[in-house]
Design an enzyme around this catalytic site. Structure first.
Site, mmCIF file in Angstrom:
data_model
loop_
_atom_site.group_PDB
_atom_site.id
_atom_site.type_symbol
_atom_site.label_atom_id
_atom_site.label_comp_id
_atom_site.label_asym_id
_atom_site.label_seq_id
_atom_site.Cartn_x
_atom_site.Cartn_y
_atom_site.Cartn_z
ATOM 1 N N LYS A 178 44.578 50.942 15.055
ATOM 2 C CA LYS A 178 43.596 52.212 14.593
ATOM 3 C C LYS A 178 42.871 51.369 13.226
ATOM 4 C CE LYS A 178 47.062 53.820 11.285
ATOM 5 N NZ LYS A 178 48.485 53.492 12.472
ATOM 6 N N THR A 179 43.094 50.108 13.030
ATOM 7 C CA THR A 179 42.351 48.781 11.854
ATOM 8 C C THR A 179 41.694 48.061 12.694
ATOM 9 O OG1 THR A 179 44.194 48.823 10.653
ATOM 10 C CG2 THR A 179 42.000 47.075 10.243
ATOM 11 N N GLU B 103 43.224 53.703 6.089
ATOM 12 C CA GLU B 103 44.781 53.931 5.131
ATOM 13 C C GLU B 103 44.326 55.797 4.932
ATOM 14 O OE1 GLU B 103 47.308 52.520 5.727
ATOM 15 O OE2 GLU B 103 47.123 50.440 5.810
ATOM 16 N N ARG C 239 56.503 46.900 10.140
ATOM 17 C CA ARG C 239 55.472 45.216 9.704
ATOM 18 C C ARG C 239 55.985 44.265 10.606
ATOM 19 N NH1 ARG C 239 51.344 47.559 8.531
ATOM 20 N NH2 ARG C 239 52.539 49.105 9.195
HETATM 21 P P1 ATP Z 1 49.367 49.703 10.257
HETATM 22 O O1 ATP Z 1 49.019 51.491 10.738
HETATM 23 O O2 ATP Z 1 50.508 48.909 9.656
HETATM 24 O O3 ATP Z 1 48.053 49.695 10.038
HETATM 25 P P2 ATP Z 1 47.211 49.741 13.040
HETATM 26 O O4 ATP Z 1 46.621 50.805 13.504
HETATM 27 O O5 ATP Z 1 45.981 49.260 12.217
HETATM 28 O O6 ATP Z 1 48.757 49.003 11.835
HETATM 29 P P3 ATP Z 1 46.077 47.258 13.761
HETATM 30 O O7 ATP Z 1 46.495 46.189 12.840
HETATM 31 O O8 ATP Z 1 44.489 47.539 14.304
HETATM 32 O O9 ATP Z 1 47.188 48.173 13.533
HETATM 33 O O10 ATP Z 1 46.595 46.435 15.082
HETATM 34 C C1 ATP Z 1 48.373 46.022 15.015
HETATM 35 C C2 ATP Z 1 47.617 45.130 15.604
HETATM 36 O O11 ATP Z 1 47.594 44.969 16.794
HETATM 37 C C3 ATP Z 1 47.031 43.731 16.053
HETATM 38 O O12 ATP Z 1 47.876 42.603 15.312
HETATM 39 C C4 ATP Z 1 45.876 43.936 17.105
HETATM 40 O O13 ATP Z 1 44.829 42.699 17.240
HETATM 41 C C5 ATP Z 1 46.451 44.345 18.155
HETATM 42 N N1 ATP Z 1 45.799 45.323 19.059
HETATM 43 C C6 ATP Z 1 45.403 46.407 18.899
HETATM 44 N N2 ATP Z 1 44.659 47.564 19.813
HETATM 45 C C7 ATP Z 1 44.645 45.871 20.472
HETATM 46 C C8 ATP Z 1 44.526 45.955 21.870
HETATM 47 N N3 ATP Z 1 43.691 45.998 22.960
HETATM 48 N N4 ATP Z 1 44.690 44.449 22.994
HETATM 49 C C9 ATP Z 1 45.493 43.629 21.952
HETATM 50 N N5 ATP Z 1 45.868 43.769 20.722
HETATM 51 C C10 ATP Z 1 45.601 45.071 20.040
HETATM 52 MG MG MG Z 2 46.089 48.890 9.906
#
Ligand code: ATP
Ligand code: MG
Length: 734
Positions: A42-43, A231, A614
């Site tokens: 997401k981030t 968030e 995490r």
């Molecule tokens: P949270 O809910 O904990 O905030 P999030 O959904 O924001 O998580 P991110 O932190 O953006 O998730 O991504 C999680 C991990 O997965 C990070 O290390 C990110 O670099 C990796 N990631 C996300 N998408 C890809 C992708 N398409 N290819 C490779 N790595 C990815």
């Molecule tokens: Mg995030």
């Protein structure tokens, strides 16, 4: 940059995304909701979308507003965007809610009766002021603690309710709510008088200024072509309103969130904001992400199994191709010391096997749990950092230095003035100070003016007059330097010297005083770093103080190579670590005993979900059979969350015990998990011709009532007619 170069840059940008992520990043105009589980990117989608919008010319850098919750998250987001866009990121607003509101208010707060030099009070300052208000009211602050009263005030503000609303809604139902309502009213008056805002005011006043002044709303909502929020599940009413106002013009609001990770209900976060996004914006484009890139399947399955026990959630199915991975290690230890030894022993073993300390994090439910683990780490000589523990900016000498700067920037600030007037000792006692404050109050002048004319203050002894005059001479000299706009680093250095602060420390000749001096040198360094990046035309002192006020209460995580990281699960939101320990998995600790009483069990479970998700590779969860909690020995049952993880995913060293009387020991806890119907705020019905009173505009009469809870009021004062949200505006029906 040439067209082909920017074209290939955008292709590169999109190459690192899966199909639904790409869909979200390249979505054009209109509201966008990305609802997805933990670790699904997401981030990453947000940062890539920012780069995409800028790179394709859909928005200029200064037309983008990107919001996150913690300073650390904002800093990370900014760094990630910078990697993609370079220097152009500078013009973007990538920051926390509080920082964005503070920035907006520097330009607009004068409309609400503040100057642009207004001070930001952190939680401790705010509580101190609440205590003063309670003292003035003659309330027993042992029975009605400033902390508890401030919490009520804060909670009301986060729901956009003022003192009058609070009084109306609670009635004079208990002595406590009566005291809160009384203190709330005085507290707000005092804040305004001192030209100060607490953290909640930053948001409330930003909303007020947008709501009350059409031209401000038009300017900001036009300027921000795209608004993006990370968030989003943790936004509360006031943040929600602020976002609504800002995106009202272009309607390009992109939010990402995970309802399963909403963990700030206790601060008024409303999970309904994300669950009802599609109702608010029926044309919203919705994207779901299901592939998790962070954790092993075992960790994901455990997280999914735990959260499945909550009733209120949108169903999401997460998968990963990172493989099964290791089982989750669950250990039950005798007491908290044994738990600490186990955790630290495992850390030593992992490091011996080649793990970096920076890959390891230890989480706990409450800050107090960190001490034993810290002690054990220290004894074993393992370098670690605590996020959100006693922080640099909370140290007395740092707060003193900041208070000096604050008084120089804002001579009205009584709280800061009182802090420094006799620090170091100058023979200005509480009684003298009380006389000066009273004189300022009766004359309606600032504390600075009163002190500068100490000889006019009735009842002040000659020694005190002399001491105050000397002190104010020094301060006047420093104030001149402020007016000459000397760099903050230089100003700080001269004030530490001229006020005798450093000399007093030197005279102490203690280790502690030496440490304090070093801390102050460090602060001068912080100021010099700030000066180096400050722009020519800005009010450097104010901007510096604003930055300090915002980091002081927040996270200051550094990614130093080789430090084990300790923090509460709340602080860990959005972060990831290869190896995670969650300590204190006991009923009463986690879920927290307070949450059991207040029906917050579902929120505790979401917190457990955040903690588990995490972890990338290895997850440990530990509990203690006995634990000393604030001096009392407690015999805890193992946390129900551990029992919610299927056995086949775990490696449990201890057999589960039969727990006789389990039900009896949890009175009402299951009942408490039933979702309770949300109580709607009673808003008085307005009719044409009603007489009303507004906190800022005074008396008026209702001239119209419109759909969506809007009342039109003509104000007697300036004859203006304004549209107000009945639910939020500070108006009362007479
Ligand atoms: P949270 O809910 O904990 O905030 P999030 O959904 O924001 O998580 P991110 O932190 O953006 O998730 O991504 C999680 C991990 O997965 C990070 O290390 C990110 O670099 C990796 N990631 C996300 N998408 C890809 C992708 N398409 N290819 C490779 N790595 C990815
Ligand atoms: Mg995030």
């Amino acid at each position: 940059m040439s067209d082909t170069a920017s074209q290939s840059r955008i292709e590169e940008l999109l190459a690192g995304l899966n199909a639904p992520q790409r869909e979200a990043v390249t979505h054009g105009e209109g509201p966008l909701l990305i609802l997805a589980g933990a670790g699904t990117g997401k981030t990453r989608v947000l940062t890539h979308r920012i780069a995409f919008l800028e790179g394709t010319g859909m928005a200029r850098a200064n037309e983008i507003l990107a919001i996150t919750f913690t300073n650390k998250a904002a800093q990370e987001m900014r760094e990630r965007v910078e990697l993609l866009l370079g220097r152009r990121t500078r013009a973007m607003w990538v920051m926390t809610f509080h920082a964005a509101c503070a920035r907006m208010l520097r330009a607009e707060a004068h409309r609400l009766g503040y100057t642009r030099q207004f001070t930001i009070y952190d939680q401790a300052d705010a509580r101190r002021l609440v205590k003063r208000c309670l003292d003035n009211l003659g309330v027993d602050t042992k029975r009605y603690t400033p902390g508890a009263v401030h919490h009520q005030i804060s909670d009301a503000k986060n729901k956009l309710r003022d003192a009058e609303d609070y009084r109306r809604m609670t009635g004079d139902s208990t002595a406590f709510t009566t005291h809160v309502a009384d203190a709330f009213a005085i507290y707000q008056t005092e804040l305004l008088r001192m030209n100060a805002m607490d953290f909640d005011d930053l948001l409330v006043n930003a909303v007020n200024v947008l709501q009350l002044f059409q031209e401000v709303r038009d300017r900001f909502s036009t300027a921000f072509r795209h608004v993006l929020v990370d968030e989003y599940q943790d936004t509360n009413a006031v943040q929600y309103r602020w976002l609504q106002l800002l995106s009202s013009e272009h309607r390009n609001l992109a939010v990402v969130g995970d309802d399963a990770q909403s963990i700030y209900g206790f601060r008024g976060a409303d999970i309904a904001n994300i669950l009802s996004f599609e109702e608010t914006f029926p044309d919203a484009h919705v994207v779901k992400l299901e592939q998790n890139y962070r954790s092993t399947q075992t960790i994901l399955s455990a997280a999914n199994a735990v959260i499945a026990h909550n009733r209120e959630q949108k169903h999401k199915s997460l998968w990963t191709n990172l493989g099964e991975g290791e089982p989750i290690r669950i250990r039950e230890l005798d007491d908290e010391h044994a738990e600490g030894r186990y955790v630290v022993g495992e850390i030593e073993r992992l490091v011996d096997e080649g793990a970096s300390r920076a890959e390891i994090a230890v989480f706990y439910r409450t800050n107090a749990q960190s001490r034993i683990i810290e002690d054990t780490l220290m004894r074993r000589d393992i370098a670690y950092q605590v996020i959100g523990g006693t922080k640099f900016y909370e140290r007395a000498e740092i707060k003193d230095a900041i208070a000096y700067l604050t008084v120089l920037g804002n001579p009205q600030d009584v709280v800061s003035f009182q802090r420094i007037v006799n620090s170091p000792r100058r023979g200005i006692g509480q009684t003298s100070l009380g006389r000066v404050t009273a004189y300022a109050d009766t004359q309606g002048i600032s504390i600075w003016e009163a002190a500068a004319n100490a000889d006019q203050v009735p009842g002040l002894g000659t020694a005190a007059v002399r001491a105050l005059s000397r002190f104010m001479d020094t301060m006047e000299g420093l104030r001149e330097r402020v007016e000459q706009r000397v760099p903050v680093g230089d100003l700080l250095e001269s004030l530490l010297h001229d006020t005798g602060y450093v000399d007093a420390l030197k005279a102490e000749r203690t280790i502690e005083a030496q440490g304090r001096e070093e801390n102050l040198a460090e602060l001068v360094e912080v100021a010099r770093e700030f000066d180096a990046t400050a722009e020519e035309e800005m009010d450097t002192l104010d901007v510096f103080l604003q930055g300090v006020a915002l980091v002081a209460d927040a996270d200051t995580r550094t990614d130093d190579e080789g430090l084990v990281t300790l923090m509460t699960i709340h602080n860990a939101k959005g972060l990831e670590y290869p190896i995670v320990f969650i300590a204190g998995m006991e009923e009463g600790v986690f879920p927290h005993s307070r949450a059991l009483d207040e029906g917050g069990l579902e929120e505790e479970r979401r917190l457990a979900y955040v903690g588990v998700t995490r972890a990338m590779r290895s997850l440990y969860m530990t509990s203690a059979r006995r634990r000393n909690v604030f001096g009392a020995m407690q015999y805890g049952l193992r946390s129900r969350f551990l029992d919610e993880i299927p056995r086949e995913l775990t490696d449990r060293a201890d057999e589960p015990r039969i727990r006789p009387g389990m039900a009896a020991q949890r009175p009402g806890s299951w009942a408490a998990s039933q979702p309770s119907p949300r109580s709607a705020a009673p808003v008085p019905a307005y009719r044409m011709g009603d007489d009303v009173s507004h906190a800022a505009f005074g008396a008026g009469v209702v001239t119209g009532v419109e759909a969506g809870g809007i009342v039109v009021v003509r104000f007697a004062g300036d004859g203006s007619e304004r549209k107000l949200m009945a639910e939020y505006a500070p108006i009362t029906k007479l």
